[in-house]
Design a protein around this motif. Structure first.
Motif, PDB file in Angstrom:
ATOM      1  N   LYS A  64       0.844  -1.191   0.000  1.00 36.71           N
ATOM      2  CA  LYS A  64       0.000   0.000   0.000  1.00 36.71           C
ATOM      3  C   LYS A  64       0.882   1.244   0.000  1.00 36.71           C
ATOM      4  O   LYS A  64       1.830   1.348   0.770  1.00 36.71           O
ATOM      5  N   VAL A  66       0.624   5.232   0.531  1.00 39.33           N
ATOM      6  CA  VAL A  66      -0.281   6.191   1.158  1.00 39.33           C
ATOM      7  C   VAL A  66       0.397   7.547   1.274  1.00 39.33           C
ATOM      8  O   VAL A  66       1.563   7.634   1.663  1.00 39.33           O
ATOM      9  N   THR A 100      -8.335   1.421   3.493  1.00 36.18           N
ATOM     10  CA  THR A 100      -7.899   1.918   4.790  1.00 36.18           C
ATOM     11  C   THR A 100      -9.085   2.149   5.721  1.00 36.18           C
ATOM     12  O   THR A 100      -9.071   1.739   6.889  1.00 36.18           O
ATOM     13  N   THR A 104      -9.584  -0.556   8.799  1.00 37.61           N
ATOM     14  CA  THR A 104      -9.381   0.022  10.128  1.00 37.61           C
ATOM     15  C   THR A 104     -10.609  -0.188  10.995  1.00 37.61           C
ATOM     16  O   THR A 104     -10.504  -0.584  12.170  1.00 37.61           O
ATOM     17  N   GLY A 279      -2.530   1.084  12.558  1.00 36.96           N
ATOM     18  CA  GLY A 279      -2.500   0.573  11.190  1.00 36.96           C
ATOM     19  C   GLY A 279      -1.320  -0.344  10.935  1.00 36.96           C
ATOM     20  O   GLY A 279      -0.263  -0.223  11.559  1.00 36.96           O
ATOM     21  N   ASP A 284      -4.210  -4.752   5.374  1.00 39.44           N
ATOM     22  CA  ASP A 284      -4.355  -4.619   3.922  1.00 39.44           C
ATOM     23  C   ASP A 284      -4.267  -5.982   3.246  1.00 39.44           C
ATOM     24  O   ASP A 284      -4.979  -6.253   2.271  1.00 39.44           O
TER      25      ASP A 284
END
Length: 297
Positions: A64, A66, A100, A104, A279, A284
């Motif tokens: 991922k 970000v 996300t 989450t 996180g 993911d």
């Protein structure tokens, strides 16, 4: 390769199924079947941040990418690449901000299912943004939550999220002060980008999911609440470096458990439970597993 829109990504990631996928990923991780190094955090100009988050199991590998720009809207932009582990073949590109938000909230849902002293009680959401909305959806779908209070710095934003909850047939109220809801809520979600504490008290058997603060200099939960609570985190390595709520409270890390270990034990004793999430690429990977399974059907 499938390039999925935000709507397509969301449709493939229902919260209860995603929470189950996260639990399976944690079980596989405990058995040493998953590689997931700590994410790389790169500070950018103007207070922005670049995050790189890889994870791999024997079948699929994800990365991922970000960017977080707090002063922009949207503040978070992201993509999740999914590929075959054995060949590197690209399988899918997922809309990262949706992944996300949903993973989450699904992690918080799994934590509440596992740890909350009273998982069926009313919900208080602090923060009326994307994470507030996704947690509202996740707790309704996964716990059957039917009553919610919404608090935000902007009452207009609080009312907008409360109105959305009412559209989902929930009993919802926007509030201008936390005090009334704190006498009733047994589930509390802190989902803001505040750098200073907002939650200074909690009911005696509350479950608190603190998900907004993602840097050491950020905190949503006051130290006095942190010290009253039984402490759990999504991952210890991430929390030790990024969980400002816990770092600023100068907690004893020997008293903190990961969600992975909590899943293997009995529900904690009565009292306040604080679950801190910063996180991790594991979540993911769980989302990518669920997407690829559903696409293959």
């Amino acid at each position: 390769m499938r390039i999925l829109s935000a709507e397509e990504t969301a449709a493939l990631l229902p919260y209860p199924a995603l929470a189950e996928s996260i639990a399976r990923v944690l079980a596989d991780h405990a058995r040493g079947q998953i590689t997931a190094p700590e994410r790389l955090v790169v500070p950018l100009a103007g207070g922005a941040t670049l995050l790189l988050m890889p994870a791999a199991d024997p079948s699929i590998t994800v990365t991922k990418l970000v960017t977080v720009h707090p002063q922009q809207h949207p503040s978070v932009r992201a993509e999740v690449w999914v590929m075959r582990t054995d060949t590197g073949e690209r399988l899918a590109l997922l809309e990262g901000s949706v992944v996300t938000a949903r993973r989450t909230a699904a992690v918080s849902l799994l934590a509440a299912q596992t740890l909350a002293p009273n998982p069926t009680g009313p919900l208080l959401i602090i923060g009326a943004g994307t994470q507030g909305r996704s947690h509202l959806e996740a707790f309704q779908e996964g716990l059957g939550t039917d009553k919610v209070y919404v608090y935000s710095r902007s009452f207009e934003h609080s009312e907008a999220l409360a109105s959305y909850a009412r559209q989902r047939r929930m009993l919802a109220q926007a509030i201008a002060s936390l005090e009334p809801a704190l006498h009733e809520a047994s589930l509390i979600v802190c989902a803001t980008t505040s750098r200073t504490p907002i939650l200074f008290q909690a009911p005696p058997d509350a479950f608190i999911a603190a998900v907004g603060a993602y840097q050491p200099n950020m905190a949503e939960v006051a130290p006095e609440v942190v010290h009253q609570a039984q402490l759990f985190v999504d991952t210890l390595e991430g929390a030790r470096s990024e969980a400002g709520d816990l770092l600023q409270a100068q907690i004893d890390w020997s008293q903190v458990q990961s969600l992975e270990s909590a899943l293997q034990q009995t529900r904690p004793k009565a009292g306040i439970v604080l679950f801190k999430s910063v996180g991790h690429a594991l979540w993911d990977l769980a989302a990518a597993r669920l997407v690829t399974q559903r696409l293959s059907k």
